[in-house]
Design a protein around this motif. Structure first.
Motif, PDB file in Angstrom:
ATOM      1  N   SER A   1      -9.137 -14.198  50.364  1.00  0.00           N
ATOM      2  CA  SER A   1      -9.478 -15.591  50.035  1.00  0.00           C
ATOM      3  C   SER A   1     -10.958 -15.872  50.219  1.00  0.00           C
ATOM      4  O   SER A   1     -11.558 -16.631  49.444  1.00  0.00           O
ATOM      5  CB  SER A   1      -8.643 -16.550  50.875  1.00  0.00           C
ATOM      6  N   PHE A   2     -11.570 -15.279  51.255  1.00  0.00           N
ATOM      7  CA  PHE A   2     -12.976 -15.575  51.490  1.00  0.00           C
ATOM      8  C   PHE A   2     -13.835 -15.078  50.339  1.00  0.00           C
ATOM      9  O   PHE A   2     -14.748 -15.778  49.877  1.00  0.00           O
ATOM     10  CB  PHE A   2     -13.470 -14.956  52.800  1.00  0.00           C
ATOM     11  N   HIS A   3     -13.579 -13.870  49.863  1.00  0.00           N
ATOM     12  CA  HIS A   3     -14.412 -13.300  48.800  1.00  0.00           C
ATOM     13  C   HIS A   3     -14.279 -14.083  47.497  1.00  0.00           C
ATOM     14  O   HIS A   3     -15.228 -14.154  46.719  1.00  0.00           O
ATOM     15  CB  HIS A   3     -14.050 -11.830  48.581  1.00  0.00           C
ATOM     16  N   THR A   4     -13.116 -14.676  47.266  1.00  0.00           N
ATOM     17  CA  THR A   4     -12.931 -15.497  46.069  1.00  0.00           C
ATOM     18  C   THR A   4     -13.503 -16.899  46.267  1.00  0.00           C
ATOM     19  O   THR A   4     -14.337 -17.368  45.486  1.00  0.00           O
ATOM     20  CB  THR A   4     -11.440 -15.583  45.709  1.00  0.00           C
ATOM     21  N   LEU A   5     -13.067 -17.570  47.310  1.00  0.00           N
ATOM     22  CA  LEU A   5     -13.447 -18.974  47.504  1.00  0.00           C
ATOM     23  C   LEU A   5     -14.875 -19.121  47.993  1.00  0.00           C
ATOM     24  O   LEU A   5     -15.531 -20.127  47.717  1.00  0.00           O
ATOM     25  CB  LEU A   5     -12.473 -19.632  48.481  1.00  0.00           C
ATOM     26  N   GLY A   6     -15.363 -18.112  48.761  1.00  0.00           N
ATOM     27  CA  GLY A   6     -16.742 -18.174  49.225  1.00  0.00           C
ATOM     28  C   GLY A   6     -17.750 -18.150  48.087  1.00  0.00           C
ATOM     29  O   GLY A   6     -18.840 -18.711  48.195  1.00  0.00           O
ATOM     30  N   ARG A   7     -17.364 -17.514  46.965  1.00  0.00           N
ATOM     31  CA  ARG A   7     -18.207 -17.497  45.772  1.00  0.00           C
ATOM     32  C   ARG A   7     -17.848 -18.620  44.808  1.00  0.00           C
ATOM     33  O   ARG A   7     -18.337 -18.661  43.677  1.00  0.00           O
ATOM     34  CB  ARG A   7     -18.103 -16.152  45.063  1.00  0.00           C
ATOM     35  N   ARG A   8     -16.969 -19.510  45.244  1.00  0.00           N
ATOM     36  CA  ARG A   8     -16.529 -20.655  44.434  1.00  0.00           C
ATOM     37  C   ARG A   8     -15.885 -20.212  43.121  1.00  0.00           C
ATOM     38  O   ARG A   8     -16.054 -20.846  42.072  1.00  0.00           O
ATOM     39  CB  ARG A   8     -17.688 -21.618  44.176  1.00  0.00           C
ATOM     40  N   ILE A   9     -15.149 -19.118  43.167  1.00  0.00           N
ATOM     41  CA  ILE A   9     -14.399 -18.646  42.009  1.00  0.00           C
ATOM     42  C   ILE A   9     -13.063 -19.360  41.984  1.00  0.00           C
ATOM     43  O   ILE A   9     -12.367 -19.428  43.001  1.00  0.00           O
ATOM     44  CB  ILE A   9     -14.200 -17.122  42.069  1.00  0.00           C
ATOM     45  N   ASP A  10     -12.684 -19.900  40.836  1.00  0.00           N
ATOM     46  CA  ASP A  10     -11.421 -20.613  40.719  1.00  0.00           C
ATOM     47  C   ASP A  10     -10.274 -19.630  40.930  1.00  0.00           C
ATOM     48  O   ASP A  10     -10.133 -18.656  40.181  1.00  0.00           O
ATOM     49  CB  ASP A  10     -11.311 -21.244  39.331  1.00  0.00           C
ATOM     50  N   PRO A  11      -9.416 -19.864  41.931  1.00  0.00           N
ATOM     51  CA  PRO A  11      -8.324 -18.919  42.186  1.00  0.00           C
ATOM     52  C   PRO A  11      -7.221 -18.955  41.142  1.00  0.00           C
ATOM     53  O   PRO A  11      -6.334 -18.089  41.155  1.00  0.00           O
ATOM     54  CB  PRO A  11      -7.801 -19.359  43.557  1.00  0.00           C
TER      55      PRO A  11
END
Length: 629
Positions: free
Chosen positions: A166-176
């Motif tokens: 989750s950090f690698h996705t959300l930390g870069r503000r990538i829409d999950p």
């Protein structure tokens, strides 16, 4: 649903970590390579030790800088991988995490990476092992889970899958939401971490500021909704890098982690009811409506002194317990209980901390559901023997040795005051206009603040406000409030970083008592203060400099400043919304009362006044006894 946590997430040597993880209720553990290397036993022994704790090894990690390397680095990477496969087989786990390369000589290229993973997958598959590929947020060429999935898709090997963090996705503000399109059987593993919203280097942010789901500001629930909608059926694991956790109690951190996972997945199941989440049914977050009572423990002369002090606040002793040395004091909707029993929970608290708040009673939507949910989140039930005619009021053990009792409107528990207590005479002192408890303030070490916010927000329908800094002349105190949806129940959590602050000295003086401050609400603070002072109440003295500054900062109606000064009343304003507050002098090692008038629209707690209030309190000392009337 299999729950898991990485050993790097908590403090201690490997055996200590495993004991804490097992005690918290986790099903499995990710073995972080550094923890394994630092241990003085071999892989086979470590695997046996883990299984002896009733845990599975869900993942071995990390394997770094593998894909897209030129020769001879490529051949060396394959050799390193084979050695790790040997370790995995000795440990008894079948999955390894390969994170996207940050090697300065990595060549990049989606197809090149896919070819490398396919070749390694063939080697792993021959041994009955699997490899999971993860996109690091700071990867040299691959830093997006969508690119990592394309590499896995092209590798097209049964032993090669995707690992999501989750950090690698959300930390870069990538829409999950893009995760929903990934086949669930190709997601081999899911790691979760939350984090506060801080603008900083991604690697530094990740290595030092991750925290448990629900403790930060990332959209963890949306991430997991997408994961579960994709059809993922594997372990849900925590991977937390946090400087604070590295020095914290391992068992407490593991318990927080388990609580956060259960609460999160319960939220996901409710938001995505069509997904399959193998989790026992638990009640939803309970509506926390109000403070029903606050109970003090006191012995000897303290009982008389505290009673006299409550009288100066306009409270009347309206009843006594039929079986116990317990008295009930009331004003408006505020109930304060003085317990002077020499056995039981209150006596144990007094023996440890002296005069203190030993019990918090909360009015909730359902007392039964509150306890059931608390148990599912890892908080044990609290009980002690009941005497003749006494009611068994549901309760749990909170944090820091605290106890919370729960009263609701539908089960008859609200009748406890009539059932267990007998009225005391007919004489009642004049009431002072206090209507209800506006909020209580709980003091703790700063390192415990995340635990307390997680405790309240996962158990109750409460939201946390942004953290603020409270300036003490001798340090800094972090403060954060949690509030019920209607705003009636408010609890401020104050984290002390040093024992030199007022909050820190209270903790040291009382050996960790949590409630330091009780704020009572009135609709007319000037009438209330006038009544209280006539009854002997001595407010905390505020210096004239404060009122001179108020006159410079605010335009006030004529006469208001004089009224504030006469009552030692502090003032704040948010837009047009006004706030008034007056404090008692401290007693019992730093416990004190506050009386407030909260104007419509005022959401804060008088934060701008805190430095002046703290300075005034420090001038008078902690107050070992109870202020004389």
């Amino acid at each position: 649903m299999k729950t898991s946590i990485a050993t790097v997430s908590i403090s201690g040597a490997l055996p200590e970590k495993l004991e804490a993880i097992a005690a918290a209720g986790f099903d499995g553990v990710e073995i972080f390579e550094q923890d394994f290397i630092a241990h003085d036993g071999g892989a086979r022994e470590v695997g046996r030790m883990i299984r002896d704790y009733g845990l599975d090894i869900t993942l071995f990690q990390p394997f770094r800088d593998f894909e897209c390397l030129p020769e001879p680095l490529r051949s060396k990477a394959f050799d390193r991988a084979k050695r790790k496969f040997d370790v995995m087989q000795e440990l008894g786990t079948d999955l390894i995490l390969i994170c996207s390369s940050v090697h300065p000589r990595a060549l990049g290229g989606i197809q090149r990476a896919a070819d490398d993973l396919a070749e390694l997958g063939e080697i792993a598959g021959a041994r009955g092992l699997r490899i999971g590929y993860e996109a690091l947020a700071w990867g040299r060429h691959i830093n997006d889970h969508r690119d990592a999935w394309e590499i896995v898709r092209r590798a097209d090997h049964g032993s090669v899958g995707l690992i999501l963090d989750s950090f690698h996705t959300l930390g870069r503000r990538i829409d999950p939401e893009s995760i929903r399109a990934i086949p669930g059987d190709k997601i081999f593993f899911v790691q979760l971490a939350d984090a506060p919203a801080i603008e900083m280097d991604l690697l530094y942010w990740s290595r030092h500021f991750r925290n448990m789901p629900g403790e930060g500001d990332l959209e963890i629930r949306r991430f997991m909704q997408a994961v579960m909608a994709a059809g993922y059926a594997g372990p849900i694991s925590l991977e937390i890098f946090n400087d604070q956790f590295r020095g914290s109690n391992a068992k407490a951190t593991a318990q927080d982690g388990y609580r956060s996972l259960v609460a999160l997945m319960d939220d996901v199941r409710r938001a995505e009811p069509e997904t399959s989440i193998d989790l026992p049914q638990i009640p939803p977050r309970v509506a926390a409506q109000d403070i029903s009572f606050l109970e003090f423990t006191a012995q000897g002369d303290e009982v008389e002194s505290l009673s006299a002090f409550l009288s100066t606040l306009g409270f009347a002793n309206i009843a006594r317990h039929r079986n116990k040395q317990v008295s009930l004091w009331q004003q408006g909707d505020v109930r304060l209980v003085i317990n002077s029993e020499t056995e039981g929970h209150a006596a144990h608290v007094w023996n440890t901390r002296g005069l203190a708040v030993c019990d918090i009673g909360l009015q909730v939507g359902s007392a039964r559901d509150t306890v059931l949910r608390a148990n599912a989140l890892g908080s044990p039930t609290f009980s002690q023997p009941t005497g003749p005619g006494e009611m068994a009021i549901p309760a749990i053990r909170g944090l820091g040795g605290s106890v919370l009792h729960f009263i609701d409107a539908d089960s008859g528990l609200g009748d406890v005051w009539d059932v267990e207590f007998a009225p005391v005479g007919d004489a009642r002192p004049a009431q002072a206009g206090i209507t209800h408890v506006d909020h209580i303030a709980q003091t703790m070490s700063y390192e415990d603040m995340l635990s307390w916010t997680l405790f309240y927000t996962t158990l109750f329908g409460m939201e946390k406000t942004p953290m603020v800094d409270v300036i003490d002349p001798d340090g800094l105190v972090r403060s954060q409030a949690v509030e019920s949806s209607g705003g009636r129940l408010k609890i401020t959590l104050n984290g002390a970083e040093t024992h030199r602050t007022l909050a820190g000295r209270f903790l040291a003086s009382t050996f960790g008592a949590s409630v330091q401050h009780i704020a009572l609400s009135t609709e007319d603070i000037f009438a209330t203060v006038t009544t209280l002072m006539a009854a002997g109440f001595a407010p905390l003295p505020i210096p004239a400099n404060y009122y001179d500054d108020l006159a410079a900062r605010f335009d006030m109606p004529e006469g208001l400043l004089d009224k504030l000064k006469a009552g030692n009343i502090l003032y704040d304003r948010e837009g047009e919304a006004e706030f008034f507050q007056v404090y008692s002098r401290a007693f019992a090692g730093g416990l004190f009362f506050e009386i407030i008038q909260r104007g419509p629209g005022y959401k804060g707690f008088g934060g701008p006044n805190a430095p002046f209030r703290i300075a005034a309190q420090k001038r008078l000392g902690l107050g070992k006894g109870i202020p004389e009337t």
